[in-house]
Structures are given as structure tokens and as C-alpha cells.
Enzyme design. Structure first.
Site: not given
Length: 628
Positions: A501, A509, A514, A518, A544
Site C-alpha cells: 500500500d 491526490n 488526481h 495517476d 493504491e
């Protein structure tokens, strides 16, 4: 003695009979071709709709299985939460945030009062009036997963719950635990299988209540579709897992072809379930077939009228036997020329084959398809241009024609183009026999379906691949991981699972946007791939979170891999564009085993628990699951 007039009359009758028979055969071939095209379009569309419905159904099945595992885990942890409301809220919120498609979790006591929740603003409220509570309390089966009909939640959104009963020490009803499904998660899934503008996909509760439809079909969520005599009701009564039908859907007048499948997630016992319906407008499906059929019918009618007219004029002008013979030969020549013109201008490939498989004739469409001229093609057999892997199947089917076990068959196979590449074709064989029933040759119709095959492969790849990182998605990972565990059971050895994680990904973010998030996910995926073996399996498990399966790997080796991944992530500067860069850290949960009978679910639970421990210990750490 037969007079000249009688002879002329007899010849006239014979010519008319021959013309009618010839036109009947030609008309029959055209009708057969139109029928086969319709059947093929219908079969192809049927298969597509079933495939798309199954894609949604399988994704939902994995979602239900994951939610069920989460509910079971919550039931086991409830005794540890007494007088620890904040711990329970944090745990439920964390689980909801890490599971795609889950909006939150609620725990109710035996009276329907909300005692633990990921939405603390509703704590203490009583929800015993809700259908999902009433159903669970009435049935009281702790082994079942209850799927509620869609309803309007406290937030005003349309949702549905997955519910399990909390059994007491004596097996009594002690309350329920529910997972709230997020409808926004399902909209991209339903939209992903739409391949035409008139496609539509829907989720319907087994009681007939519409959950959602993409695109919006004008009916509000919650509309009851199970009216008497409706296709939905008839599907439920049929008891079939998959149904394809044509007719009015959603109480509209539009005729549609519909593939409808029942969600059946593995070995879960469901009290009720969801239906997946994927449909297309029948008029759109057969639009081009209808236009093509009308063109063929009109051309045939014009040709038939022209031929009748020519013969009539020809016979009217006959006065002498010699001239009649000459005119007859000329008319026959013109008729064959027109037939050849129609044959050559057909939209699909057509050919005559000898009993040995050698080409006798081939039209222009087939020559263009194979990149050969007719003379060169007639020097070859159909076996010579067939891919070697398809020889055996083709040989068996061709033998069935030669032995009169069947009169025709249809098969998909590969041909070699004259330039060396291969084509996928749909081949239809038909036997041609003489009046005595003896087989003379074969008529074949050949359609190029290479693009359709490529589309099938593309859809399969999209179903197994995460669109953002290019890694295998969760569905594909679970399939391959089960195969690896089956191999472990047969051969023995060791295997390890890493659950990773990205720490504080939400802050990335929030701080950078965002799009930057990505970029981080893509860069991290590439970073992991460069440090893994070819036999290792990495996937984006959700959000994630990443999962890595390490076959033939002992615990110590897996720890080295995990530490290398963690160190590399912490020491690598990621560039986000516009001169922005950041360092990220990761938390890793590791589960390693040599137990040959271990299930994937158990291995995932261990690794997930270790990941939770790594986060609790301060993140940027590797935590190792305890062995049994």
C-alpha cells in the site's frame, strides 16, 4: 412424325423449365446466403452479449466474495471492540476505503440499533424498519449472504446492502453486519462492456427491482420490472443461469436482443441475488443485413425479369430451326455471363471445390481476400492454404461431407494470405449432388472475420488488465494466483504473497491532484516490474494497493524482495512534471508458506493482516504474517 412446329414447342417448354430451375437454384442460393448471414449476425451478437454479461457477472462475483470475506472478518473482530467505539470506527472506515465498490460498513444489535459504523453521524439510530434487517431477522440463516433490494439511503443516494447475521453464543440472532455497495463503482463497469451506441447494460435485483442502467433508460432506480408476463419474470421462472431473448425490455416498445445472467459468486449461499442484463436494439443489429438482403433480392428480381424477357423475345423471333439454335446458344451464353457477373460481384468469397479439395472456380471477392488471381488459386487445394493447426478439424468435417453424414457445415479457421500472413475466416461448406444423389463438388462461402477475432482478443485483454498501470487487474491476479497454488499443491515447494500500500496516497491526490496520483501509480508499477522475475505476478489490486505473488520463494527470499522494494521506493525521486518531485514510502504485508493445502483466501487474509500491522507500526515498513 414430329413436325417442325411441335419440335419448336417442345424446345420452348424445355427452355422455360430449365430457366425456372436455374432461377430457382440461384434464388435458393441467394436465400440461403441471406439466411446464413442473418443467422451468423444473430449468433455473433448473441455471443457478444453473453460475453459482456458474463464479464460484468464475474467482476460482481469477485466483488461479492471480497465483501463476504470482509463481513466475516468484522464478525470475528466485534468482541474485541467493546467500549472501544473509536477503534471500531477506524477499523470499519479503513476497510471501506481499501475495498473498491464498498461505501461503508454498519453493525446493528439484535434490536436494529446501529452500534458500530464507518458513518459515526448515524450511531445510535434504529434501522429495524429496513427491509435488509427484517429479512435477515426473519430467515436467521448465519450461513447466507443477504442481498437487499435497492433502496434510498440516509444520504439520499440509491444503494443496496450485503448482509450477514451475527450469531450469538447459543446460535441466537444477535444482530447483523452490512456492507454498503457504492453505485458509482458499478457505473464504469457497466459502461466498459458497451461496444455500440445502442448497447445498454443494467443491474436488476432478483425481486425485479432495477438498481441501475447504463446509459440511463428513462426508468428511475427502484422501478419494479417483474410485472406479470414480462421477460424478466419469465427469465426468473425459467431458472436458467443465462438467457438470451428478443422482445420488449423495461416496459418500452423497442425490440431488443437481451443477454441476461444471474450472479452466482462461487460457493456463496445467497438469499437473493442480482441479475445482469446487456442488450442491443434489434433494428440496429440487422440494419445492414436488411439493406444487403434487399439489394440482393432486387438484383435477383431484375435479373429474373430480364432473363424471362430475353427468353420471351428470343422465342418470339424464332422462325427457323437453325436460327433458333443460334439464338438459343447466344441466350445461354448471355445467361451464363450474367450469372458469372453476379457470382463474381458477391460481397463474400465464393468458390467451387472438387472432391479432392482443389479449387475449380473462385470469385473476385475470394481472390482479393487471399491476394491470389483465380488461375493461381485453381492450382491449389484448400488444404494448402489452411493453417497446419486447423488441418485435423477441417479434415474430420470434410470427411463427414464425403461420407454423406451431413450436407453442410460451418467452421472458423485460418488461411494463409499470398503475402504470408494469416486470416481468420468463417467457412461454410455445402454439398452439390446430381440427380442420382452422387456428390459432385462443394460450394463454399468464405467470410473474413480477422477484425472480429482481433476485437474478441482486445475485449479479453481489457477484462484482465488495469487500464491505468497496464498491470493485471484483481480479477486476473486471482485467477493466476489460484493456478500457482494448484501447482504448489501438486509439486510442493514454497510461495509468498506481498500486499503493498502506498503510504498517504490520499495526500498526494489532495496536494498535487488526481493526475499526479495517476503518474505515481504508473511510475511505482514500472519500478516494481524492473525488480521482479518473469515468473513473479504483480497486479494492481485496487486503488493504491498492489499484490505480488512470488512462486518458488522461501520466506527469507521474500523478505529480501520486500525490503528491496521498500528501500527503492523510499530512495527514488518521482517526477510529476512542472519541476515537481516527491519521495514516497510504502507499507508491505508479507505472507509466506509451504503449506500445500492453503487457499488463496487464507493467504490474502494473512498478507492483509500483516499490511495492517505495517501501517499501524508507523508505515514505511515490512510486516511478516505469523505462520500457523
Amino acid at each position: 412424325m414430329i413436325t417442325h412446329k411441335k419440335l419448336l414447342t417442345r424446345l420452348t417448354v424445355v427452355l422455360w423449365i430449365e430457366l425456372v430451375l436455374a432461377l430457382s437454384v440461384l434464388g435458393g442460393l441467394i436465400a440461403l446466403n441471406i439466411y446464413h448471414e442473418h443467422a451468423q449476425i444473430e449468433a455473433n451478437e448473441r455471443d457478444r452479449l453473453i460475453t459482456q454479461a458474463n464479464v460484468i457477472s464475474k467482476n460482481l462475483a469477485f466483488q461479492f466474495q471480497g465483501a463476504n470475506q470482509a463481513l466475516l472478518a468484522i464478525i470475528q473482530e466485534i468482541p474485541e471492540w467493546k467500549h472501544q467505539q473509536q477503534v471500531a470506527t477506524k477499523r470499519l472506515t479503513t476497510m471501506a476505503s481499501t475495498m473498491p465498490g464498498i461505501r461503508g460498513f454498519d453493525v446493528f444489535d439484535a434490536d436494529g440499533t446501529l452500534i458500530y459504523t464507518s458513518f459515526p453521524e448515524y450511531l445510535g439510530m434504529n434501522f429495524s424498519y429496513r427491509d435488509y434487517y427484517q429479512t435477515a431477522r426473519r430467515v436467521r440463516d448465519p450461513d447466507r449472504l443477504y442481498v437487499s433490494p435497492p433502496f434510498t439511503g440516509m444520504s439520499g443516494n440509491y444503494i443496496l446492502n450485503l448482509t450477514r447475521i451475527i450469531p450469538g453464543k447459543q446460535g441466537e440472532f444477535s444482530g447483523i453486519v452490512t456492507a454498503i455497495l457504492d453505485p458509482e463503482y458499478f457505473k464504469p463497469l457497466l459502461a466498459s462492456v458497451l461496444y455500440t451506441q445502442d448497447s445498454r447494460s443494467s443491474l436488476i435485483h432478483s425481486k425485479g427491482v432495477l438498481f441501475m442502467s447504463v446509459p440511463d433508460n428513462g426508468l428511475k432506480p427502484g422501478t419494479n420490472l417483474a410485472t406479470p408476463g414480462s421477460f424478466f419474470t419469465r427469465h426468473i421462472q425459467s431458472g436458467k443461469a443465462v438467457t438470451v431473448f428478443s422482445g420488449q425490455l423495461y416496459s418500452t416498445r423497442q425490440q431488443r436482443m437481451v443477454a441476461q445472467t444471474t450472479l452466482a459468486p462461487g460457493d456463496l449461499k445467497l438469499h437473493s441475488t442480482l441479475m445482469v442484463a446487456v442488450s442491443r436494439d434489434l433494428e440496429r443489429i440487422f440494419r445492414y443485413w436488411y439493406e444487403n438482403a434487399m439489394i440482393q433480392i432486387i438484383c435477383f428480381s431484375i435479373f429474373a425479369l430480364f432473363t424471362f424477357t430475353m427468353l420471351f423475345v428470343f422465342q418470339r423471333r424464332e422462325s427457323k430451326h437453325a436460327r433458333m439454335a443460334a439464338e438459343h446458344s447466344h441466350a445461354l451464353f448471355q445467361s451464363e455471363k450474367l450469372f458469372r457477373s453476379t457470382y463474381d460481384s458477391a460481397a463474400i468469397g465464393m468458390a467451387l471445390l472438387g472432391l479432392d479439395g482443389r479449387f475449380m472456380q473462385a470469385n473476385r471477392a475470394l481472390c482479393h481476400m487471399l491476394g491470389e488471381d483465380e488461375a493461381a488459386l485453381c492450382q491449389k487445394t484448400i488444404q494448402q492454404i489452411t493453417h497446419p493447426d486447423d488441418h485435423q478439424l477441417d479434415h474430420l468435417l470434410l470427411d463427414s461431407l464425403l461420407t454423406s453424414q451431413r450436407d453442410n457445415y460451418q467452421v472458423e479457421k485460418r488461411f494463409f494470405h499470398s503475402q504470408g500472413h494469416t486470416l481468420w475466416v468463417l467457412l461454410t461448406y455445402s454439398s452439390i449432388k446430381d440427380e442420382a444423389g452422387q456428390l459432385q463438388h462443394f460450394v463454399v462461402q468464405i467470410q473474413d472475420i480477422t477484425e472480429y477475432k482481433a476485437l474478441q482478443e482486445k475485449l479479453q485483454k481489457q477484462a484482465n488488465q488495469d487500464f491505468l498501470t497496464g498491470l493485471p487487474n484483481r480479477r486476473h491476479f486471482i485467477q493466476e494466483a489460484n493456478i500457482a497454488l494448484a501447482r504448489l499443491k501438486r509439486r510442493g515447494g514454497a510461495i509468498a504473497l506481498l500486499m503493498i500500500d502506498i503510504d498517504h496516497f490520499k495526500k498526494i491526490n489532495d496536494n498535487y491532484g488526481h493526475q499526479a496520483g495517476d503518474v505515481v501509480l504508473q511510475a511505482f508499477a514500472r519500478q516494481c516490474q524492473t525488480q521482479l522475475r518473469d515468473i513473479d505476478l504483480i497486479s494492481r489490486y485496487g486503488g493504491e494497493e498492489f499484490a505480488i505473488l512470488l512462486p518458488d520463494t522461501q520466506k527469507e527470499q521474500a523478505i529480501e524482495v520486500a525490503e528491496r522494494l521498500r528501500t527503492t521506493a523510499a530512495n527514488t525521486e518521482m517526477h510529476l512534471g512542472n519541476h515537481r518531485a516527491l519521495h514516497l514510502t510504502i507499507s508491505i504485508g508479507l505472507a509466506a508458506t509451504s503449506e500445500t493445502s492453503i487457499s488463496l483466501e487464507k493467504l490474502l487474509i494473512k498478507a492483509d493482516a500483516a499490511l495492517y500491522q505495517a501501517k499501524q507500526s508507523g508505515r514505511n515498513a515490512v510486516s511478516i504474517a505469523q505462520t500457523d
